[in-house]
Design an enzyme around this catalytic site. Sequence first.
Site, PDB file in Angstrom:
ATOM      1  N   HIS A  98      37.070  27.716  50.904  1.00 11.36           N
ATOM      2  CA  HIS A  98      36.065  26.547  50.486  1.00 11.36           C
ATOM      3  C   HIS A  98      35.339  27.169  49.776  1.00 11.36           C
ATOM      4  O   HIS A  98      33.421  27.035  49.792  1.00 11.36           O
ATOM      5  CB  HIS A  98      35.554  25.525  51.840  1.00 11.36           C
ATOM      6  CG  HIS A  98      36.430  25.072  52.718  1.00 11.36           C
ATOM      7  ND1 HIS A  98      36.575  23.681  52.363  1.00 11.36           N
ATOM      8  CD2 HIS A  98      36.715  25.240  53.453  1.00 11.36           C
ATOM      9  CE1 HIS A  98      37.208  23.125  53.119  1.00 11.36           C
ATOM     10  NE2 HIS A  98      38.175  24.146  54.086  1.00 11.36           N
ATOM     11  N   THR A  99      35.985  28.613  49.476  1.00  7.73           N
ATOM     12  CA  THR A  99      34.633  28.918  47.942  1.00  7.73           C
ATOM     13  C   THR A  99      34.813  28.401  46.724  1.00  7.73           C
ATOM     14  O   THR A  99      34.227  28.454  45.594  1.00  7.73           O
ATOM     15  CB  THR A  99      34.468  30.479  48.513  1.00  7.73           C
ATOM     16  OG1 THR A  99      35.925  30.836  48.153  1.00  7.73           O
ATOM     17  CG2 THR A  99      34.085  30.932  49.124  1.00  7.73           C
ATOM     18  N   ASP A 100      36.434  28.122  46.183  1.00 11.77           N
ATOM     19  CA  ASP A 100      37.110  27.929  45.535  1.00 11.77           C
ATOM     20  C   ASP A 100      36.199  26.672  44.154  1.00 11.77           C
ATOM     21  O   ASP A 100      36.005  26.719  43.288  1.00 11.77           O
ATOM     22  CB  ASP A 100      37.906  27.629  45.546  1.00 11.77           C
ATOM     23  CG  ASP A 100      38.971  26.197  45.562  1.00 11.77           C
ATOM     24  OD1 ASP A 100      38.660  25.504  47.049  1.00 11.77           O
ATOM     25  OD2 ASP A 100      40.190  26.585  45.785  1.00 11.77           O
ATOM     26  N   ALA A 156      50.078  23.546  56.183  1.00 13.52           N
ATOM     27  CA  ALA A 156      50.323  24.220  57.440  1.00 13.52           C
ATOM     28  C   ALA A 156      49.420  25.351  56.588  1.00 13.52           C
ATOM     29  O   ALA A 156      48.966  26.698  57.472  1.00 13.52           O
ATOM     30  CB  ALA A 156      50.958  25.515  57.626  1.00 13.52           C
ATOM     31  N   LEU A 203      49.465  26.985  54.182  1.00 15.30           N
ATOM     32  CA  LEU A 203      50.279  27.886  53.113  1.00 15.30           C
ATOM     33  C   LEU A 203      50.391  27.273  51.993  1.00 15.30           C
ATOM     34  O   LEU A 203      51.057  27.282  50.658  1.00 15.30           O
ATOM     35  CB  LEU A 203      51.066  28.653  53.807  1.00 15.30           C
ATOM     36  CG  LEU A 203      50.862  29.119  54.928  1.00 15.30           C
ATOM     37  CD1 LEU A 203      52.659  28.909  55.552  1.00 15.30           C
ATOM     38  CD2 LEU A 203      50.043  30.117  54.852  1.00 15.30           C
ATOM     39  N   SER A 251      51.619  22.500  48.897  1.00 15.44           N
ATOM     40  CA  SER A 251      51.337  21.164  47.499  1.00 15.44           C
ATOM     41  C   SER A 251      51.303  22.003  45.898  1.00 15.44           C
ATOM     42  O   SER A 251      52.001  21.598  45.305  1.00 15.44           O
ATOM     43  CB  SER A 251      49.804  20.687  47.921  1.00 15.44           C
ATOM     44  OG  SER A 251      48.863  21.212  48.123  1.00 15.44           O
ATOM     45  N   GLU A 281      46.929  16.534  42.176  1.00 11.76           N
ATOM     46  CA  GLU A 281      46.272  16.954  43.125  1.00 11.76           C
ATOM     47  C   GLU A 281      45.076  16.045  43.589  1.00 11.76           C
ATOM     48  O   GLU A 281      44.734  15.325  43.829  1.00 11.76           O
ATOM     49  CB  GLU A 281      45.803  18.048  43.554  1.00 11.76           C
ATOM     50  CG  GLU A 281      46.097  17.932  45.152  1.00 11.76           C
ATOM     51  CD  GLU A 281      46.675  19.323  46.107  1.00 11.76           C
ATOM     52  OE1 GLU A 281      47.586  20.533  44.772  1.00 11.76           O
ATOM     53  OE2 GLU A 281      46.267  19.380  47.364  1.00 11.76           O
ATOM     54  N   ASP A 288      44.727  27.532  44.724  1.00  6.93           N
ATOM     55  CA  ASP A 288      46.456  27.626  45.319  1.00  6.93           C
ATOM     56  C   ASP A 288      47.171  27.756  44.351  1.00  6.93           C
ATOM     57  O   ASP A 288      48.026  28.572  43.920  1.00  6.93           O
ATOM     58  CB  ASP A 288      46.673  26.233  45.923  1.00  6.93           C
ATOM     59  CG  ASP A 288      45.591  25.766  47.570  1.00  6.93           C
ATOM     60  OD1 ASP A 288      44.948  26.451  47.733  1.00  6.93           O
ATOM     61  OD2 ASP A 288      45.818  24.527  47.902  1.00  6.93           O
TER      62      ASP A 288
HETATM   63  P1  ADP Z   1      49.464  22.036  51.677  1.00  9.05           P
HETATM   64  O1  ADP Z   1      49.431  22.364  50.529  1.00  9.05           O
HETATM   65  O2  ADP Z   1      48.386  22.571  53.341  1.00  9.05           O
HETATM   66  O3  ADP Z   1      51.039  22.562  52.299  1.00  9.05           O
HETATM   67  P2  ADP Z   1      49.203  19.630  51.581  1.00  9.05           P
HETATM   68  O4  ADP Z   1      48.857  18.439  52.348  1.00  9.05           O
HETATM   69  O5  ADP Z   1      47.967  19.747  50.283  1.00  9.05           O
HETATM   70  O6  ADP Z   1      48.935  20.881  52.203  1.00  9.05           O
HETATM   71  O7  ADP Z   1      50.151  19.420  50.466  1.00  9.05           O
HETATM   72  C1  ADP Z   1      51.468  18.719  51.425  1.00  9.05           C
HETATM   73  C2  ADP Z   1      52.230  17.698  50.906  1.00  9.05           C
HETATM   74  O8  ADP Z   1      52.505  17.847  49.349  1.00  9.05           O
HETATM   75  C3  ADP Z   1      54.068  16.188  51.542  1.00  9.05           C
HETATM   76  O9  ADP Z   1      52.612  15.871  52.568  1.00  9.05           O
HETATM   77  C4  ADP Z   1      53.715  16.673  50.735  1.00  9.05           C
HETATM   78  O10 ADP Z   1      53.708  15.094  50.265  1.00  9.05           O
HETATM   79  C5  ADP Z   1      53.772  17.387  49.344  1.00  9.05           C
HETATM   80  N1  ADP Z   1      54.691  18.143  49.824  1.00  9.05           N
HETATM   81  C6  ADP Z   1      54.669  19.156  50.112  1.00  9.05           C
HETATM   82  N2  ADP Z   1      56.320  19.771  49.798  1.00  9.05           N
HETATM   83  C7  ADP Z   1      57.259  19.309  49.389  1.00  9.05           C
HETATM   84  C8  ADP Z   1      58.605  19.205  49.477  1.00  9.05           C
HETATM   85  N3  ADP Z   1      58.763  20.097  49.502  1.00  9.05           N
HETATM   86  N4  ADP Z   1      58.740  17.969  48.964  1.00  9.05           N
HETATM   87  C9  ADP Z   1      58.357  16.519  48.780  1.00  9.05           C
HETATM   88  N5  ADP Z   1      57.250  16.939  49.141  1.00  9.05           N
HETATM   89  C10 ADP Z   1      55.973  17.980  49.087  1.00  9.05           C
HETATM   90 MG    MG Z   2      47.896  21.963  49.912  1.00  9.57          MG
END
Ligand code: ADP
Ligand code: MG
Length: 385
Positions: free
Chosen positions: A35-37, A126, A128, A131, A163, A175
């Site tokens: 939460h710094t970015d 998760a 990681l 997105s 995003e 990220d």
């Molecule tokens: P994180 O980035 O921590 O994994 P986010 O909520 O930022 O969590 O992003 C997750 C979302 O990104 C998923 O709910 C989906 O909408 C999208 N996403 C990520 N990877 C995939 C994938 N392989 N196929 C389809 N959508 C994906």
């Molecule tokens: Mg994300």
Amino acid sequence: MSAGTLARELFLETFGEPPQGVWSSPGRLNLIGEHTDYNDGFALPFAIPQRTAVAVSPRSDGRLVLVSAQRQGVVDFAASALTRGSVEGWAAYPLGVLWAIREVRGEHLFAEGLSLAIASDVPTGAGLSSSAALECATALALNDLGHLRLNRHQLAAAGRRAENEMVGAPTGILDQLASLLSPSDAALLLDCRGGEATPVPLGFAAAGLAVLVADSGVHHNLADGGYAQRRAQCEVAAQVLGVASLRDANLALLEEHRERLGPLLFRRARHVVTENARVLDTVRLVREGEAREIGGLISASHASLRDDFEVSVPELDAIVEAANGAGALGARMVGGGFGGSALALVPRGLLPEVGAAIAGTFAARGVPAPPVVEVVPSAPGHRDS
Ligand code: ADP
Ligand code: MG
């Protein structure tokens, strides 16, 4: 099988011919600096071995057609209808990148359409950054296919814009920069004010240390309120303090304005100020060859995220406590919070004990324990084939 190979196979199966190319980009683990970015501050992420791959070819019918091995169904969208906020669901990430690049390079880009097949082994939601892995793989693909010659900072910016403005999640640039700029064998010190990125070898292997990651199984959605609310609170706190962003604040300034901030904003701002200091202290220690000493900073980061920023959840707190109790040098939640994963810095000899202790927290909840995985710095985004 690698994500790149899976994406290629999915493309062939869906579109009946091989793709013109395959690109992939990694998820990331943020060692410290949470939460710094978006406060113009510091973070220390590294790319993880898990990647998202996108197999892509141009089309000639003006359609944008997408499939993902991790999602049901086919998304079919008119290339001419792509406007801010026009795409919902998971396709908003890759199509948001196309929209963001068009905002910079012109409406006409890929007007004839594109076919995309996506495959990934980055767990979603998760912490990681699946997105950013998806955005960055897409950005690399569009850059090459369109001969756009955008640099990696520009591609990261397109991912962030996708995003922020297509998905509607007000995340920072951490990220995307981590996914595109991480060195293969080191972490990346990010100064999110100017985007400056400096490789920082961690020396964990030489120090006999490993990093474990455990997914709590509690999943968040960053477009939900908690993250946006924290971000807004930081902006208000900066205004009260009279600084451009919390990057420019320090503990003395916070004390001076304690009354005007009130207890909640005081704690939110204190997290950001102390977290920035912890990132810089971590970098100093690993550069001095004192990697084992950073455990305390990692645990202090967790306490600050839990108590001052209030973005942890009991399941993450339990993993952190269990890891520390079994001999980890430090542990903390990672990512935006409200669920996601925790990391632990562990002397290699204690990996079985710490892994078992983490698994025990799931047994106590009566849910199956996910695999606790070791992650090492890995390659940034690239063209696969
Ligand atoms: P994180 O980035 O921590 O994994 P986010 O909520 O930022 O969590 O992003 C997750 C979302 O990104 C998923 O709910 C989906 O909408 C999208 N996403 C990520 N990877 C995939 C994938 N392989 N196929 C389809 N959508 C994906
Ligand atoms: Mg994300």
